[in-house]
Design an enzyme around this catalytic site. Sequence first.
Site, PDB file in Angstrom:
ATOM      1  N   ASP A  34       0.719  -1.376   0.052  1.00 11.67           N
ATOM      2  CA  ASP A  34      -0.083  -0.096  -0.030  1.00 11.67           C
ATOM      3  C   ASP A  34       1.039   1.013  -0.034  1.00 11.67           C
ATOM      4  OD1 ASP A  34      -2.004  -1.676   0.156  1.00 11.67           O
ATOM      5  OD2 ASP A  34      -2.934  -1.159   2.019  1.00 11.67           O
ATOM      6  N   SER A  83     -14.703   7.763  -1.445  1.00  9.70           N
ATOM      7  CA  SER A  83     -13.349   7.501  -0.827  1.00  9.70           C
ATOM      8  C   SER A  83     -13.147   8.473   0.209  1.00  9.70           C
ATOM      9  CB  SER A  83     -12.371   7.559  -1.940  1.00  9.70           C
ATOM     10  OG  SER A  83     -11.211   7.106  -1.324  1.00  9.70           O
ATOM     11  N   LYS A 122      -9.696   3.223  11.391  1.00  7.62           N
ATOM     12  CA  LYS A 122     -10.080   3.156   9.974  1.00  7.62           C
ATOM     13  C   LYS A 122      -9.736   1.524   9.860  1.00  7.62           C
ATOM     14  CE  LYS A 122      -8.994   4.646   5.313  1.00  7.62           C
ATOM     15  NZ  LYS A 122      -8.529   3.514   4.698  1.00  7.62           N
TER      16      LYS A 122
HETATM   17  P1  NAD Z   1      -9.448   4.187   1.653  1.00 10.95           P
HETATM   18  O1  NAD Z   1      -9.757   2.676   1.375  1.00 10.95           O
HETATM   19  O2  NAD Z   1      -8.266   4.617   2.020  1.00 10.95           O
HETATM   20  O3  NAD Z   1     -10.748   5.052   2.143  1.00 10.95           O
HETATM   21  C1  NAD Z   1     -11.907   4.861   1.969  1.00 10.95           C
HETATM   22  C2  NAD Z   1     -12.431   3.558   2.829  1.00 10.95           C
HETATM   23  O4  NAD Z   1     -12.113   3.415   4.135  1.00 10.95           O
HETATM   24  C3  NAD Z   1     -13.912   3.514   2.876  1.00 10.95           C
HETATM   25  O5  NAD Z   1     -14.495   2.975   1.613  1.00 10.95           O
HETATM   26  C4  NAD Z   1     -14.439   2.457   3.825  1.00 10.95           C
HETATM   27  O6  NAD Z   1     -14.303   1.106   3.458  1.00 10.95           O
HETATM   28  C5  NAD Z   1     -13.063   2.754   4.714  1.00 10.95           C
HETATM   29  N1  NAD Z   1     -13.043   2.896   5.958  1.00 10.95           N
HETATM   30  C6  NAD Z   1     -12.608   2.109   7.080  1.00 10.95           C
HETATM   31  N2  NAD Z   1     -12.855   2.594   8.192  1.00 10.95           N
HETATM   32  C7  NAD Z   1     -13.666   3.596   8.201  1.00 10.95           C
HETATM   33  C8  NAD Z   1     -14.529   4.700   8.662  1.00 10.95           C
HETATM   34  N3  NAD Z   1     -14.401   4.526  10.211  1.00 10.95           N
HETATM   35  N4  NAD Z   1     -15.325   5.582   8.294  1.00 10.95           N
HETATM   36  C9  NAD Z   1     -15.430   5.590   6.943  1.00 10.95           C
HETATM   37  N5  NAD Z   1     -14.650   4.749   6.066  1.00 10.95           N
HETATM   38  C10 NAD Z   1     -13.795   3.889   6.684  1.00 10.95           C
HETATM   39  O7  NAD Z   1      -9.800   4.774   0.248  1.00 10.95           O
HETATM   40  P2  NAD Z   1      -9.605   4.110  -1.380  1.00 10.95           P
HETATM   41  O8  NAD Z   1      -9.429   5.074  -2.290  1.00 10.95           O
HETATM   42  O9  NAD Z   1     -10.780   3.147  -1.447  1.00 10.95           O
HETATM   43  O10 NAD Z   1      -8.244   3.184  -1.223  1.00 10.95           O
HETATM   44  C11 NAD Z   1      -7.005   3.727  -0.983  1.00 10.95           C
HETATM   45  C12 NAD Z   1      -6.300   2.593  -0.225  1.00 10.95           C
HETATM   46  O11 NAD Z   1      -6.195   1.525  -0.892  1.00 10.95           O
HETATM   47  C13 NAD Z   1      -5.163   3.251   0.196  1.00 10.95           C
HETATM   48  O12 NAD Z   1      -4.720   2.699   1.746  1.00 10.95           O
HETATM   49  C14 NAD Z   1      -4.307   2.303  -0.612  1.00 10.95           C
HETATM   50  O13 NAD Z   1      -2.858   2.107  -0.187  1.00 10.95           O
HETATM   51  C15 NAD Z   1      -5.080   1.109  -0.952  1.00 10.95           C
HETATM   52  N6  NAD Z   1      -4.791   0.637  -2.296  1.00 10.95           N
HETATM   53  C16 NAD Z   1      -3.462  -0.332  -2.358  1.00 10.95           C
HETATM   54  C17 NAD Z   1      -3.218  -0.878  -3.672  1.00 10.95           C
HETATM   55  C18 NAD Z   1      -2.138  -1.666  -3.859  1.00 10.95           C
HETATM   56  O14 NAD Z   1      -1.671  -2.113  -4.976  1.00 10.95           O
HETATM   57  N7  NAD Z   1      -1.574  -1.995  -2.919  1.00 10.95           N
HETATM   58  C19 NAD Z   1      -4.063  -0.235  -4.616  1.00 10.95           C
HETATM   59  C20 NAD Z   1      -5.019   0.442  -4.517  1.00 10.95           C
HETATM   60  C21 NAD Z   1      -5.326   0.837  -3.321  1.00 10.95           C
END
Ligand code: NAD
Length: 337
Positions: A34, A83, A122
């Site tokens: 990530d 997001s 989170k």
């Molecule tokens: P995100 O997952 O960082 O944030 C939004 C999500 O947070 C919401 O959809 C929800 O599911 C979650 N969440 C958890 N607790 C919460 C709370 N208390 N209140 C509200 N929401 C909560 O955003 P995103 O854009 O979906 O994804 C980005 C994340 O995914 C990053 O951490 C990134 O590193 C990871 N990612 C990793 C890869 C990889 O190849 N390793 C690829 C894509 C995304």
Amino acid sequence: MAPAEQIAQAQQLKTLLRRYAHRYYVLDDPEVPDAEYDRIYQQLEALEAAWPELVTPDSPTQRVIGAVLEGLAPVRHAVPMLSIKTETDTTPAGALKFDTSVRNALKLADDAPPLAYAAELKFDGLAINLRYEQGELVQAATRGDGETGEDVTHTIRTIKSIPNYLKHGNVPVLEVRGEVFMRRDDFEALNERQRESGGKTFVNPRNAAAGVVRQLDAGIAQQRPLSFFAYGLGEVQGWDVPATHSATLDALAAMGVPVNQDRQVVQGAQGLADFHALIAAARDSLPFDIDGVVYKVDDRGLQQQLGFKSREPRWAVAHKYPAQEQITRLNGIEIQV
Ligand code: NAD
């Protein structure tokens, strides 16, 4: 007009992010850690900030990436699943930055009293929308691309903590949004069983949870225990939503929906920074993975005033922690993150 070099670089970063996102969201099989994805994402954000014409509607910074897996029925979300902006400054300054941006957006005077925020964990799993009609669970869907998700009612029904019927359940439509995740002990036990039976092991609890939820066969999900915490709402009809986010979560808990209790209502930037530090100290002893904390303006009226910016609300931010020292196995190669 951005120089050719910057145009080409932005194109390259977008292509790379889409590839990584496809592996992560669609195939539940990440290619990079990530922290590496976040680093490239921030590079693109910085480039787009310097050259706004590089911001295209299909940029990964503008839309939620995801897709519907073949075999799962598409579900159009009545209210988009968005997001949250990530604050990567992992010091207390990250909390101050968010509080300042909110106060500026609300045009508050410097001497106006501190704002109340709901501070939460989170959870590191996947977002799910639970649709209750007249108190009965009728559908569960993934976020997908934010507009259209996947129908995963069959696997979500195997999660014992998610009620099929709400207590005091006469609300015509109540969509509960939250995170499905796998506890660390359940994850270790699953991988142990997979190793013994020569099956595929999972990289981390988040990917295991996503893989289980998006199984076509509910029988497999039955053997792989998942957990759930609610953190918000989708479509609501016929329910007087409480005036604050924290009271909304209290009301959901009273209806029998699992809500994590390591949450607080705090005042101002100092309250946010204290919560961030408190959870940092407790993080390793939690029974599940988190990848930061989330701050939300508690007052729903102020949330509405603040509104949204492309794919994220202006009233919430995810404040991360420094990447944990760990060895992760990706594509058979051990990577230190
Ligand atoms: P995100 O997952 O960082 O944030 C939004 C999500 O947070 C919401 O959809 C929800 O599911 C979650 N969440 C958890 N607790 C919460 C709370 N208390 N209140 C509200 N929401 C909560 O955003 P995103 O854009 O979906 O994804 C980005 C994340 O995914 C990053 O951490 C990134 O590193 C990871 N990612 C990793 C890869 C990889 O190849 N390793 C690829 C894509 C995304």
